[in-house]
Scaffold this motif. Structure first.
Motif, PDB file in Angstrom:
ATOM      1  N   PRO B 165      -1.060 -24.399 -41.203  1.00  0.00           N
ATOM      2  CA  PRO B 165       0.056 -23.460 -41.281  1.00  0.00           C
ATOM      3  C   PRO B 165       0.453 -22.803 -39.971  1.00  0.00           C
ATOM      4  O   PRO B 165       1.489 -22.145 -39.917  1.00  0.00           O
ATOM      5  N   VAL B 166      -0.356 -22.907 -38.892  1.00  0.00           N
ATOM      6  CA  VAL B 166      -0.038 -22.170 -37.666  1.00  0.00           C
ATOM      7  C   VAL B 166       0.894 -22.975 -36.771  1.00  0.00           C
ATOM      8  O   VAL B 166       1.970 -22.523 -36.393  1.00  0.00           O
ATOM      9  N   GLN B 167       0.455 -24.187 -36.442  1.00  0.00           N
ATOM     10  CA  GLN B 167       1.265 -24.977 -35.527  1.00  0.00           C
ATOM     11  C   GLN B 167       1.697 -26.293 -36.140  1.00  0.00           C
ATOM     12  O   GLN B 167       2.512 -27.002 -35.557  1.00  0.00           O
ATOM     13  N   GLY B 168       1.175 -26.678 -37.304  1.00  0.00           N
ATOM     14  CA  GLY B 168       1.378 -28.013 -37.817  1.00  0.00           C
ATOM     15  C   GLY B 168       2.412 -28.085 -38.917  1.00  0.00           C
ATOM     16  O   GLY B 168       3.445 -27.405 -38.884  1.00  0.00           O
ATOM     17  N   SER B 171       3.682 -24.996 -40.995  1.00  0.00           N
ATOM     18  CA  SER B 171       4.415 -24.006 -40.214  1.00  0.00           C
ATOM     19  C   SER B 171       5.884 -24.403 -40.055  1.00  0.00           C
ATOM     20  O   SER B 171       6.725 -23.575 -39.727  1.00  0.00           O
ATOM     21  N   LYS B 172       6.169 -25.682 -40.277  1.00  0.00           N
ATOM     22  CA  LYS B 172       7.565 -26.151 -40.136  1.00  0.00           C
ATOM     23  C   LYS B 172       8.291 -26.181 -41.483  1.00  0.00           C
ATOM     24  O   LYS B 172       9.431 -26.620 -41.567  1.00  0.00           O
ATOM     25  N   TRP B 173       7.626 -25.743 -42.511  1.00  0.00           N
ATOM     26  CA  TRP B 173       8.205 -25.838 -43.856  1.00  0.00           C
ATOM     27  C   TRP B 173       8.611 -24.444 -44.317  1.00  0.00           C
ATOM     28  O   TRP B 173       7.837 -23.497 -44.212  1.00  0.00           O
ATOM     29  N   ASP B 174       9.822 -24.310 -44.789  1.00  0.00           N
ATOM     30  CA  ASP B 174      10.316 -23.039 -45.298  1.00  0.00           C
ATOM     31  C   ASP B 174      10.077 -23.007 -46.796  1.00  0.00           C
ATOM     32  O   ASP B 174      10.756 -23.686 -47.563  1.00  0.00           O
TER      33      ASP B 174
END
Lengths: 152, 182
Positions: B165-168, B171-174
């Motif tokens: 969830p931080v950089q992967g 983290s790109k999913w809303d």
């Protein structure tokens, strides 16, 4: 039995084992050192080497092979001295080989350096009657030699 | 007895004669004579061996290329005079007596790279045909997880798990709009 052997071995190795004080004073230290010779000194050294009156073919070849180990194209004055040395020992082939080797030594800058060198040593070439490799047709491959790996 | 032998052996090792290099040079010369014939030894060469090799980094080989014969001897006599009197043919003959190949000759490209490249590519093509042959006749089909719908389902599962969830990925999913972040 073993004692005899040991005693004899000891007598043999004694010299090697005992430190030699006399030598220790003169032993040179194996440290890297940079040459402090300037370019002018280097050129003069080789020029003087080839200018020696009693130089023979062996020494000329050694001088050229040594000089070719350096990362440089020899100055025309060294080449003039070497060509005159070739004349003194009556070895024409050596002179032509030297010119060929100079051309090779110019590397990728052969179009800049080689004409300059020929221009500088031209009076000597004319004086001694030495032909350049180009005049002898040695600038292009002339004869084919089958590779020794393909003979049989 | 054995001790004496050992001692004598060691003594022999220790007392290497001072003129050993000279002696070996003499022994070598008779042997090299059989190899180089009457060729004149004229220099050190590149390693001290009386052998001929054309090298750009050591331009002066240790021996002359040709054995002296009557023609060459006559030329050598003429060589002692003025070199301007030598014809081009004589100069070339003198050169060829001392040296085998000119720089232009021994540095000439051999074209060998073409055969090297060609044969390498032949081996590459054999390997490719072998690979496709194995794929066609030996290996079983790829598992179901390689199908697009299965891969899409797996991606959805990673998103639902909030993976990285931080950089992967996550983290790109809303998660509010249920779509990739813009």
């Amino acid at each position: 039995m073993f004692r005899t052997t040991a005693v004899r071995a000891q007598s043999i190795f004694r010299n090697a084992l005992t430190p030699k004080k006399a030598q220790a004073a003169t032993v040179s230290r194996f440290m890297s050192s940079h040459s402090t010779e300037t370019d002018e000194q280097f050129d003069t050294r080789f020029e003087n080497f080839f200018n020696r009156k009693d130089i023979d073919g062996w020494e000329i070849r050694r001088g050229i092979n040594d000089l070719w180990g350096h990362d440089l194209v020899p100055e025309p004055k060294i080449l003039i001295a070497a060509l005159k040395a070739c004349r003194r020992v009556n070895d024409f082939a050596l002179a032509v080989r030297l010119l060929e080797a100079v051309k090779d030594k110019c590397g990728p800058k052969v179009d800049e350096i080689y004409p300059y060198i020929i221009q500088e040593i031209k009076p000597t070439l004319t004086e001694l009657g030495i032909s350049t490799p180009e005049e002898l047709g040695f600038d292009k491959p002339e004869l084919h030699l089958e590779s020794v790996f393909h003979i049989h | 007895m054995a001790g004496t032998l050992v001692a004598l052996g060691l003594r022999a090792i220790k007392h290497v004669p001072k003129n050993a290099p000279l002696r070996s040079a003499a022994a070598m010369s008779s042997y090299t004579r059989t190899l180089i014939g009457k060729r004149e030894i004229v220099g050190f060469g590149f390693n001290g061996e009386p052998s001929y090799i054309d090298r750009a980094d050591y331009p002066m080989p240790a021996i002359r290329w040709k054995e002296p014969n009557a023609d060459i001897q006559a030329l050598r006599e003429k060589e002692k005079g003025d070199w301007k009197n030598l014809s081009v043919e004589e100069k070339k003959a003198l050169y060829r007596a001392s040296f085998c190949q000119t720089f232009a000759e021994f540095k000439a490209p051999t074209g060998e790279w073409k055969s090297v490249l060609g044969i390498s590519l032949m081996f590459v093509s054999v390997a490719l045909w072998a690979f496709y042959g194995l794929k066609a006749f030996v290996y079983s089909p790829l598992p179901d997880s390689f199908k697009p719908e299965n891969r899409a389902a797996q991606l959805r599962r990673y998103i639902d798990l909030h993976a990285n969830p931080v950089q992967g990925l996550a983290s790109k999913w809303d998660y509010e709009k249920d779509d990739w972040k813009k």
